[in-house]
Structure formats: C-alpha cells, structure tokens
Write an enzyme that holds these catalytic residues in place. Structure first.
Site, PDB file in Angstrom:
ATOM      1  N   HIS A  66      39.508  39.529  43.372  1.00  0.00           N
ATOM      2  CA  HIS A  66      40.454  40.419  42.711  1.00  0.00           C
ATOM      3  C   HIS A  66      39.770  41.737  42.379  1.00  0.00           C
ATOM      4  O   HIS A  66      38.593  41.772  42.020  1.00  0.00           O
ATOM      5  CB  HIS A  66      41.005  39.769  41.441  1.00  0.00           C
ATOM      6  N   ASP A  68      39.687  43.914  39.980  1.00  0.00           N
ATOM      7  CA  ASP A  68      39.016  44.239  38.723  1.00  0.00           C
ATOM      8  C   ASP A  68      37.655  43.579  38.600  1.00  0.00           C
ATOM      9  O   ASP A  68      36.924  43.830  37.638  1.00  0.00           O
ATOM     10  CB  ASP A  68      39.905  43.880  37.521  1.00  0.00           C
ATOM     11  N   HIS A  69      37.291  42.763  39.583  1.00  0.00           N
ATOM     12  CA  HIS A  69      35.970  42.141  39.619  1.00  0.00           C
ATOM     13  C   HIS A  69      35.141  42.613  40.817  1.00  0.00           C
ATOM     14  O   HIS A  69      34.000  42.184  40.969  1.00  0.00           O
ATOM     15  CB  HIS A  69      36.105  40.618  39.678  1.00  0.00           C
TER      16      HIS A  69
END
Length: 305
Positions: A66, A68-69
């Site tokens: 994902h 945001d990681h």
C-alpha cells in the site's frame, strides 16, 4: 537498540504526522546496523530532521505494498545513489516488491550505483546473520502483508577470570577461547572447558514490528514475549468493526494482543488522520485501560529497546 519513528499517520499525511516509516538502530558494537521498516512518501525528508543518513541504511523491510508504506522508496533509493554512496542495500518485502522497484527505476530513467538486492519474502525465517534473526508472519489485510519479529541472539555469559587464575590458568589468548565456550588444552596437559567458567548467557532483545492488520493468529506468534511491540491502532474502540472490515485494528485490540502475548512495552502508531492531538490522547487512554505500559508514537519519537 533504538527505534525512531519517521511517520505515524495512517493512509495520508497530516500537518503533524507523516505516513508510515520507522528506523531501527541496532547499535551493535562491531556490526552497526541501521534498518528501515516501511517507507511512506516523504520518508527521506523526515530523515533530514534526524542525525541519520540514508547511506547508513543496510536493510529495508516493507510490510506491504500500500502506498502509505511504500511510495517513498524510489526517491530514497535514487537520492542514496546520487549522494555517491557505495554501501550495499537489501530490501525485503512481499511478492511484487521487486517488480515495483525495477519498474519505477526503469520508467524514471533512474539507477543505483551501489549493490542493491531485493528479496521477496514468505512466511518464516527472513534471514539470520548469527547476531540477529528476522522472522516474518502473514497478517490480516486486504493485500499480502507481513509483520516482522527481530530477535537478537543471546550473548555469551561473563568469563570468571578470577576462578581461572585460581585454577592455574594464566591470562592470555586462551582466555578469549574460553570466553567463547571452547575447550582448550593447557601446557600441563589439563583440558579446560570454557563453559565451566561462564555465567549464564545474556538474553538478546526481541522486537515485533507489525504492518497493517486486523487481529489474527500470526500476530500473537510474532508478539509472544517480546520486549517491545509496535502495532497499529488506526481507530478507536467504538469504530472497531469499521477498522476490522478494512484490515485494521482498534486501540483495544492492539492493547489486548500486548496483554495476551506477554509483551513488556507496547508502542501504537498508524493513527487515522481523523484524530487531532486531543483525539490521540483518547486513543492512548483506551490502550492504557487494557495495557498500562503503552506509548502512542508521534513523528520523531525515540524509544530504547
């Protein structure tokens, strides 16, 4: 070890929190070691506010793909190369991480001037270099996602030099062999076992760092008895059903895992952007109702392990 949180927000950055990334400084006396766990957008900017340099990184562990990681990874890799750094770097992550790195570098006309290895992990042992081992377990999230358990190998006990001297063993090179637990033969023909002169081994530190997850069996295995557990607490207890439906945990669930697994210290992170400072205080209070030794990480929080 020292943990430094570079980003603690879930999904999107806020004015006070960047998206997920954390450093683990192993502080090993001879091996050193600086590891990055996840690399959300802007991670290299966050590093500029610390004393750490990307060139010192030797391992990056990605929990899942994902954005945001992950979206800070290409920029970090390229900046590290542009700085003329030649130190090797290894990236670990789920299936697809190699394609992501190769594709973003290729399409942007970028490259790395240092040895770069990308290893796609599965459930089980990730690596063991004799000083540390890392174990991965799959978590409960909409995409393939892992948590990591970092275990420092036990350290040899202290050598009882006074007892050796009393038994007629002169200080010298033999002491080093005996400290390693080896058996040596003395000049007078006696055989000495180093184990007989060592105190009990010193237990190594243990640490569990989770990706995004709803409660699952693998989480308990990763967390069992660790000194420090880093776990998401995306939403408050009242929104637990919503959190779980999206592969996340509530404050209560993170704290309950720490309690059930016999964790010594809990650090919660990955906080929804809906919470301001007052909301974060409430999240921490909910965690502490279940597990008292808990900290809610902010950007640049440092925790000794």
């Amino acid at each position: 070890m020292e943990l430094i949180f570079l980003g603690t927000s879930a999904g999107v950055p806020t004015r006070s929190r960047n998206v997920t990334a954390m450093l683990l400084d192993l502080q090993h006396p001879t091996r050193g070691g600086l590891w990055l766990f996840d690399c959300g957008e802007g991670t290299q900017h966050q590093l500029l506010h610390t004393t750490y340099h990307p060139g010192k990184l030797d391992k990056i562990f990605i929990t899942h793909l994902h954005g945001d990681h992950l979206f800070g990874l290409p920029g970090l890799l390229c900046s590290r190369s542009m700085a003329g750094n030649a130190n090797p770097l290894t990236i670990y992550g789920p299936a697809g991480i190699a394609e992501f790195v190769e594709t973003t570098l290729r399409l942007s006309g970028s490259w790395t001037d240092y040895p770069l290895e990308v290893i796609e992990i599965t459930d089980g042992l990730v690596f063991d270099d004799g000083a540390y081992r890392v174990i991965a377990r799959p978590l409960n999230h909409p995409v393939e996602c892992y948590g990591y358990r970092i275990e420092e190998h036990d350290k040899p006990g202290t050598l009882n030099a006074a007892a050796l001297i009393a038994d007629g063993v002169r200080p010298g090179p033999l002491f080093q062999q005996l400290k390693q637990g080896n058996t040596v033969e003395l000049e007078d023909g006696r055989v000495i076992n180093g184990q007989d002169y060592l105190s009990a081994p010193l237990p190594g530190k243990t640490l569990a760092i989770f990706g995004d997850t709803a409660p699952c069996p693998g989480a308990h295995e990763l967390a069992q008895g660790v000194d420090v557990m880093v776990h998401e607490a995306t939403l408050e207890t009242a929104m637990e059903e919503k959190a779980n439906s999206r592969g996340h945990s509530s404050t209560r669930q993170a704290a309950r895992l720490a309690l059930d697994a016999g964790v010594r210290k809990l650090i919660v992170t990955h906080v929804s952007s809906r919470y301001d400072a007052h909301g974060c205080e409430n999240l921490l209070a909910e965690c502490r109702e279940v597990f008292a030794n808990c900290v809610l990480a902010e950007d640049f929080t440092q925790v000794s392990v």
